[in-house]
Design a protein around this motif. Structure first.
Motif, PDB file in Angstrom:
ATOM      1  N   LYS A   1       0.828  -1.209   0.000  1.00 17.84           N
ATOM      2  CA  LYS A   1       0.000   0.000   0.000  1.00 17.84           C
ATOM      3  C   LYS A   1       0.858   1.252   0.000  1.00 17.84           C
ATOM      4  O   LYS A   1       0.545   2.238  -0.663  1.00 17.84           O
ATOM      5  CB  LYS A   1      -0.919  -0.004   1.217  1.00 17.84           C
ATOM      6  CG  LYS A   1      -2.025  -1.062   1.159  1.00 17.84           C
ATOM      7  CD  LYS A   1      -2.914  -0.987   2.377  1.00 17.84           C
ATOM      8  CE  LYS A   1      -4.032  -2.033   2.293  1.00 17.84           C
ATOM      9  NZ  LYS A   1      -4.916  -1.987   3.486  1.00 17.84           N
TER      10      LYS A   1
ATOM     11  N   THR B   1     -11.696  14.770   6.197  1.00 13.61           N
ATOM     12  CA  THR B   1     -12.519  13.559   6.272  1.00 13.61           C
ATOM     13  C   THR B   1     -13.783  13.804   7.077  1.00 13.61           C
ATOM     14  O   THR B   1     -14.897  13.488   6.644  1.00 13.61           O
ATOM     15  CB  THR B   1     -11.717  12.407   6.912  1.00 13.61           C
ATOM     16  OG1 THR B   1     -10.503  12.202   6.182  1.00 13.61           O
ATOM     17  CG2 THR B   1     -12.531  11.118   6.901  1.00 13.61           C
TER      18      THR B   1
ATOM     19  N   VAL C   1      -4.747   7.171   7.834  1.00 13.19           N
ATOM     20  CA  VAL C   1      -5.566   5.969   8.034  1.00 13.19           C
ATOM     21  C   VAL C   1      -7.049   6.304   7.916  1.00 13.19           C
ATOM     22  O   VAL C   1      -7.815   5.614   7.229  1.00 13.19           O
ATOM     23  CB  VAL C   1      -5.264   5.323   9.403  1.00 13.19           C
ATOM     24  CG1 VAL C   1      -6.253   4.199   9.700  1.00 13.19           C
ATOM     25  CG2 VAL C   1      -3.842   4.778   9.432  1.00 13.19           C
ATOM     26  N   LEU C   2      -7.475   7.380   8.584  1.00 15.56           N
ATOM     27  CA  LEU C   2      -8.880   7.781   8.560  1.00 15.56           C
ATOM     28  C   LEU C   2      -9.315   8.156   7.151  1.00 15.56           C
ATOM     29  O   LEU C   2     -10.392   7.736   6.685  1.00 15.56           O
ATOM     30  CB  LEU C   2      -9.089   8.958   9.514  1.00 15.56           C
ATOM     31  CG  LEU C   2     -10.526   9.473   9.666  1.00 15.56           C
ATOM     32  CD1 LEU C   2     -11.418   8.402  10.276  1.00 15.56           C
ATOM     33  CD2 LEU C   2     -10.552  10.734  10.534  1.00 15.56           C
TER      34      LEU C   2
ATOM     35  N   TYR D   1      -7.939   7.251   4.277  1.00 13.43           N
ATOM     36  CA  TYR D   1      -7.896   6.073   3.400  1.00 13.43           C
ATOM     37  C   TYR D   1      -9.132   5.195   3.595  1.00 13.43           C
ATOM     38  O   TYR D   1      -9.706   4.674   2.631  1.00 13.43           O
ATOM     39  CB  TYR D   1      -6.633   5.260   3.679  1.00 13.43           C
ATOM     40  CG  TYR D   1      -6.494   4.029   2.828  1.00 13.43           C
ATOM     41  CD1 TYR D   1      -6.061   4.110   1.503  1.00 13.43           C
ATOM     42  CD2 TYR D   1      -6.805   2.769   3.342  1.00 13.43           C
ATOM     43  CE1 TYR D   1      -5.942   2.980   0.718  1.00 13.43           C
ATOM     44  CE2 TYR D   1      -6.690   1.633   2.556  1.00 13.43           C
ATOM     45  CZ  TYR D   1      -6.258   1.738   1.252  1.00 13.43           C
ATOM     46  OH  TYR D   1      -6.154   0.618   0.473  1.00 13.43           O
ATOM     47  N   LYS D   2      -9.564   5.038   4.842  1.00 10.71           N
ATOM     48  CA  LYS D   2     -10.696   4.159   5.137  1.00 10.71           C
ATOM     49  C   LYS D   2     -12.032   4.763   4.709  1.00 10.71           C
ATOM     50  O   LYS D   2     -12.971   4.034   4.358  1.00 10.71           O
ATOM     51  CB  LYS D   2     -10.741   3.847   6.637  1.00 10.71           C
ATOM     52  CG  LYS D   2      -9.667   2.863   7.090  1.00 10.71           C
ATOM     53  CD  LYS D   2      -9.880   2.467   8.544  1.00 10.71           C
ATOM     54  CE  LYS D   2      -8.888   1.378   8.957  1.00 10.71           C
ATOM     55  NZ  LYS D   2      -9.106   0.944  10.362  1.00 10.71           N
ATOM     56  N   LYS D   3     -12.124   6.094   4.726  1.00 13.80           N
ATOM     57  CA  LYS D   3     -13.403   6.744   4.466  1.00 13.80           C
ATOM     58  C   LYS D   3     -13.531   7.344   3.069  1.00 13.80           C
ATOM     59  O   LYS D   3     -14.627   7.753   2.677  1.00 13.80           O
ATOM     60  CB  LYS D   3     -13.642   7.862   5.497  1.00 13.80           C
ATOM     61  CG  LYS D   3     -13.791   7.344   6.940  1.00 13.80           C
ATOM     62  CD  LYS D   3     -15.040   6.501   7.085  1.00 13.80           C
ATOM     63  CE  LYS D   3     -15.244   6.071   8.527  1.00 13.80           C
ATOM     64  NZ  LYS D   3     -16.474   5.244   8.689  1.00 13.80           N
TER      65      LYS D   3
END
Length: 262
Positions: A3, A165, A249-250, A252-254
């Motif tokens: 990634k 985000t 991280v936040l 990428y996930k959302k």
């Protein structure tokens, strides 16, 4: 690792787009101004004069270098504030483009922070000029001035990713962050000396404010000619990295859900 390599590959692939977005952001900031980017120099200079006149009466105590003290705090905080506010709006503000063309959405956040950082670097010309006029003697510790600036940049980027985000799903974040920035400003000792606050036993405010830590270390390098506070340096750098990791991280996930709310 896979990634991470993909992120680096995408970043390299879209570096031309990043350049164009940064250029666009800078142009838009001054598009209806007669003086254009010259306001990058004029605005902090005028603000410094006003703050020096108002607060210098109470806190100056005869030191001729108080304007430099004010300007260093003002410039660094203004970058953090403008970068995070622009980053917060970067995704929702480009909704039409995101719906039409696929590009990595983090590019919009990165371009907002980078464009504000470039404007900030240009504004440092004012600091150099004022320091020369007021005869602030440069020392070997001036070479450390870039460290708190890089830490503040990383901190702003991480914070912007988090705010961008959250703002897609909760539009009230913009107003909440405006209030939070005001609190950070008053806790960053921009126009008042910290000695009395520390003596009163309320110095803990500065020890939990990473923006102040960057400002204090920048002042040590530029104004006072002393080594950086290593505790502040390590702590602010640690907070900046944590914010960046959380933001990445936040985001990428959302990011795949953004299209449903834009």
């Amino acid at each position: 690792m896979g990634k991470a390599k993909q992120i680096v590959k995408n970043f390299t692939k879209y570096n031309n787009l990043l350049y164009e977005l940064v250029k666009k952001n800078i142009k838009l900031k001054y598009r209806r101004s007669y003086l254009g980017i010259l306001w990058t120099l004029i605005e902090p200079l005028l603000t410094m004069i006003v703050l020096t006149i108002v607060f210098g009466t109470f806190f100056n105590k005869g030191t001729k270098q108080f304007p430099v003290y004010v300007l260093t705090g003002r410039l660094l905080f203004s970058f953090f504030q403008s970068a995070t506010k622009a980053g917060l709006k970067s995704v929702s503000g480009n909704a039409s483009m995101i719906k039409k063309v696929y590009v990595p959405k983090y590019i919009y956040v990165v371009s907002s922070v980078v464009s504000n950082f470039l404007i900030f670097l240009i504004s440092l010309v004012v600091l150099v000029g004022v320091a020369v006029v007021l005869k602030v003697e440069p020392t070997i510790y001036l070479s450390q001035a870039w460290i708190p600036l890089i830490i503040l940049f990383v901190m702003s980027l991480g914070t912007s990713l988090i705010l961008a985000t959250l703002s897609v799903f909760f539009r009230d974040v913009e107003y909440i962050w405006g209030v939070a920035c005001m609190l950070v400003m008053y806790a960053s000792a921009i126009f008042y000396p910290v000695e009395k606050i520390i003596k009163s036993g309320k110095g803990w405010v500065f020890n939990i404010n990473p923006v102040y830590m960057c400002i204090a270390n920048f002042r040590n390098s530029v104004l006072y000619g002393v080594p950086m506070n290593m505790q502040y340096c390590v702590l602010s750098a640690g907070i900046a990295v944590v914010l960046l990791v959380i933001g990445m991280v936040l985001f990428y996930k959302k990011q795949d859900d953004f299209i449903l709310y834009l």
